[in-house]
Design an enzyme around this catalytic site. Structure first.
Site, PDB file in Angstrom:
ATOM      1  CG  HIS A   1      29.170  38.674  42.575  1.00  0.00           C
ATOM      2  ND1 HIS A   1      29.541  39.996  42.568  1.00  0.00           N
ATOM      3  CD2 HIS A   1      30.250  37.996  42.119  1.00  0.00           C
ATOM      4  CE1 HIS A   1      30.789  40.108  42.129  1.00  0.00           C
ATOM      5  NE2 HIS A   1      31.248  38.904  41.856  1.00  0.00           N
ATOM      6  CD  GLU A   2      30.698  34.218  41.919  1.00  0.00           C
ATOM      7  OE1 GLU A   2      31.157  34.138  40.766  1.00  0.00           O
ATOM      8  OE2 GLU A   2      31.272  34.827  42.852  1.00  0.00           O
TER       9      GLU A   2
ATOM     10  CG  HIS B   1      31.164  36.911  37.355  1.00  0.00           C
ATOM     11  ND1 HIS B   1      31.899  37.870  36.715  1.00  0.00           N
ATOM     12  CD2 HIS B   1      31.450  37.039  38.680  1.00  0.00           C
ATOM     13  CE1 HIS B   1      32.613  38.567  37.622  1.00  0.00           C
ATOM     14  NE2 HIS B   1      32.343  38.082  38.823  1.00  0.00           N
TER      15      HIS B   1
ATOM     16  CD  GLU C   1      34.503  41.013  39.701  1.00  0.00           C
ATOM     17  OE1 GLU C   1      33.506  41.282  40.396  1.00  0.00           O
ATOM     18  OE2 GLU C   1      35.030  39.879  39.690  1.00  0.00           O
TER      19      GLU C   1
END
Lengths: 500, 500
Positions: B264-265, B268, B294
């Protein structure tokens, strides 16, 4: 509180913000920033260093110091602020004498020299570094002429790293060491020894990290005021007594390296964590005397860390974390960490031959600044001295005269600090044993905390407020002498090597 | 270049130095600073934020923006600087309308509210937080009145996090989702499932760190422009496209947590690393639209990361690093990472029920700002909605209305971004498959790099220069719609759960 003192404190608080972020950027550059992020950090550190420099040399600061140092104001200050004002005024006046263009040229030359050294070392080509070295020598001497016009140049440099120390004193100390250690090392080297393979077996870096924390906890480095980072060359830095950071490296086939680096940097760190917090963010805090500072890191690393009794309470734990040591007895371990060998690289040398690495550099520096030996002749002189003191000659300049970074950034006069640290250690050991009893007994009983507490109370808490010679006088009740260190070496190594 | 533009750029360069160190202090506070060092960092960050704020609201900046936005100067700017000037002038004018005392009161209230929330959550006592929440609601509405006087308050808030988005659009999207997902989840929940024990077995944190880097490398997070830190709550921050940092946590008995946080990170992070570097350190760089941001983290985490084919090329490697997975087949692993369950905590929810967590918060925010439901009644409303959407009721406020930090610092209007991100993802998936073919085929052939490259070119490189709706229009050729996401969910979960 006087209005001027109030204003002065506010001025320092603001100046400290710039120092704070400058140090933080430095830390992040060493430990976290990715390759492509370096440039932005360099820009930022340049910007904020300039701000800090401007505040440190401003007319405003000069006036504040002038007022506070004048009769009337000065007597009203407490001892800490008397020290701060006196010290800052001295440094302010000293730095003010340097013409701005000379200082700027020096900073630029320093940066260029640093890069040239890195490249020259990688290529093992002293000639590429020589013109930069010459420039650094000339400019360092020029600067010393401004900052310390009444002192001989090399003494002025020594004084910058260990205030109150001069080459006459060092000559005496180092001569005593040479006289006793040269025959001692010769005797030792004659004894055959084979390194057990386990010391070069694979050691999981993550396990080494755990060992490092086990050691830091053990010697008393406090986690609530400390952090650890990872860098190629271990170092210690601090923002204040409340935030002290050490770094380490983790070589897969040399676990002893990270272990002794942890103990060494931990020693520096314990020092800084225990400086009187009232001195935080002033020139009174954070010890500025490199000999005294090295005495603490080397006390933990060598005087304590290379003792059998140091490992007794924790050897099982070590074997648990690094299983290869399960095949090594504590006696074998003790023998290995005290193996004396003539070797090329200062930072990898054992406790005993390390002395010669420092003496060699000290003599080189004297030759540079007193005899003005031309730069081109320095590698030859280096190799001659290696032959004289260590009976080996570097195969190339990378493992010879180019090995250390110090001269590339103009840190002439720094090297003796390392050995002064060990000399002080001999004296501190004597004083501790006189007061607390046998260090071996304390250590094997797991009472290392009492030794740390002693060092905290006698040395650490004073930060920069006591000059090295005053520390020695107060703690040991006598003048500096190499005799206790020599006795320590002789007793220890005669036993280990079963010498006559 | 115009003299004013030149001056403007210099002004931004200096302002950016303050932002740079403010972010660095933030990073260090999250990842390195020891407990006792926190206060000094807080002082420093306060000092430098104030400097940055002063530069961002100065008359000088106002004049520069005024000049550059005026006819004559403006046309001479290139597209990037047109965007920067327009965007900064808008924000400057907007912020200038806020009376200084109102802003200061807001910042103070924010800090107090943050502390109150932490304590209230620890004590699971909503009533202790209620007065602060009320204040944050009132002040957020008041600020929106200054910044966006022509917009309805809640639309103004939504617009702050996802520019160009309004509640009429979101209502339509979320209603479509509700209509389709409520029956789908009901069908799924009816199927029995037991979690294999291996997913809760001890997983060495150091091994998890290795898995994390394996995943970051795999998805294309670049090491030369990236770093990883350790924090309780994972996040991503960046100094520029050249220095992007993600964090993670490593729970000993929940390895999936660090794995999916890394993906997830990392998503980003890949976004920020691939923004056009010409935008670095300006409002054009670093994407400011939370829904779009997101969408990228969630694309990697869910659309790619919860696919069987994502793990095919790396499952052996995972089993090597975390041996407990050797007892889990890839099919079982795939089943576990797509287990749908009604649960209390948003951040731990699966991809499907996560939608309800966001919808609930969105409806709460509308109730707060449109229906002015009194603060005291909010916990009841929360629990009612939990019952309605997830058929469970929190046992206490800590696992209910107090679970998220967002409202405590006034980030009302942020929550919908998460689900907008997933809605966009459905559309992006459709567009990718239309252009590149089957994502499963690409992934199982180890060609994930082609997907990342597509996202870089279509989305990432634009940074903040394209509004969300323009990104959607350019990439997907149509208006935003929940239909592709719904189809994706239905197809995927019908297969996994063998639904009729």
């Amino acid at each position: 509180m006087s209005k001027t003192l109030d204003e002065f404190k506010q001025y320092l608080t603001e100046m400290n913000q710039y120092n704070h972020v400058t140090e933080l950027i430095f830390w992040d550059m060493q430990t976290a920033v990715p390759k492509l992020g370096q440039d932005a950090h360099v820009e930022a550190v340049t910007y904020f260093s300039a701000k800090s420099f401007a505040m440190g040399t401003s007319e405003k600061l000069g006036e504040l110091l002038e007022t506070l140092a004048a009769p009337g104001e000065y007597e009203a200050l407490d001892d800490t602020w008397k020290f701060i004002v006196t010290r800052m005024k001295r440094d302010y006046d000293r730095n003010k004498r340097i013409p701005a263009e000379v200082y700027e040229a020096y900073v630029r030359a320093q940066a260029e020299s640093g890069n040239a050294w890195k490249e020259a070392k990688a290529a093992s080509d002293f000639s590429a570094f020589a013109p930069h070295l010459k420039k650094m020598i000339d400019m360092t001497a020029e600067l010393a002429g401004y900052t310390d016009p009444d002192m001989e140049v090399y003494d002025a440099l020594l004084n910058q790293y260990e205030e109150g120390m001069d080459s006459a004193t060092i000559d005496g100390l180092f001569d005593d060491l040479k006289k006793e250690l040269i025959p001692l090392v010769k005797q030792i080297i004659a004894k055959p020894y084979t390194h057990p393979q386990e010391f070069f077996a694979y050691a999981d870096p993550d396990a080494q990290r755990k060992v490092q924390w086990m050691l830091l906890d053990y010697i008393g480095f406090r986690r609530d005021a400390g952090a650890v980072g990872e860098t190629e060359h271990p170092f210690t830095m601090n923002f204040s007594s409340k935030d002290v950071r050490v770094t380490n490296h983790y070589y897969e086939n040399a676990p002893l390296s990270s272990m002794f680096s942890a103990i060494h940097e931990g020693g520096h760190g314990i020092f800084e964590q225990n400086v009187n917090p009232a001195y935080d963010n002033t020139v009174a805090g954070s010890c500025n005397y490199m000999g005294i500072h090295e005495s603490q890191s080397r006390f933990y690393e060598n005087i304590l860390g290379r003792r059998r009794s140091f490992w007794e309470p924790i050897y099982d734990k070590l074997c648990e974390l690094l299983p290869q040591f399960q095949k090594v007895s504590l006696d074998e371990f003790y023998r290995e960490i005290n193996q004396v060998e003539n070797s090329m690289i200062r930072t990898e040398a054992d406790e005993l031959t390390y002395c010669f690495h420092v003496i060699l550099r000290y003599e080189m520096e004297k030759a540079i600044f007193r005899e003005h030996v031309p730069v081109e002749e320095l590698p030859k002189l280096w190799n001659q001295k290696m032959q004289e003191y260590l009976q080996i000659i570097p195969a190339n300049d990378a493992e010879g005269i180019l090995q250390d970074t110090h001269w590339s950034d103009g840190s002439f006069g720094y090297f003796p600090s390392y050995l002064l640290g060990s000399i002080y250690d001999g004296m501190f050991l004597e004083a501790i044993e006189a007061e607390l009893g046998s260090v071996d007994e304390l250590l094997s009983e797991g009472r290392i905390g009492e030794i740390t507490e002693w060092l905290n109370q006698k040395i650490h808490r004073y930060g920069s407020t006591r000059l090295p010679k005053d520390v020695i006088a107060k703690v040991c009740g006598k003048e500096v002498s190499a005799e206790p260190l020599i006795r320590y070496f002789k007793e220890k190594y005669t036993k280990i090597y079963e010498l006559a």
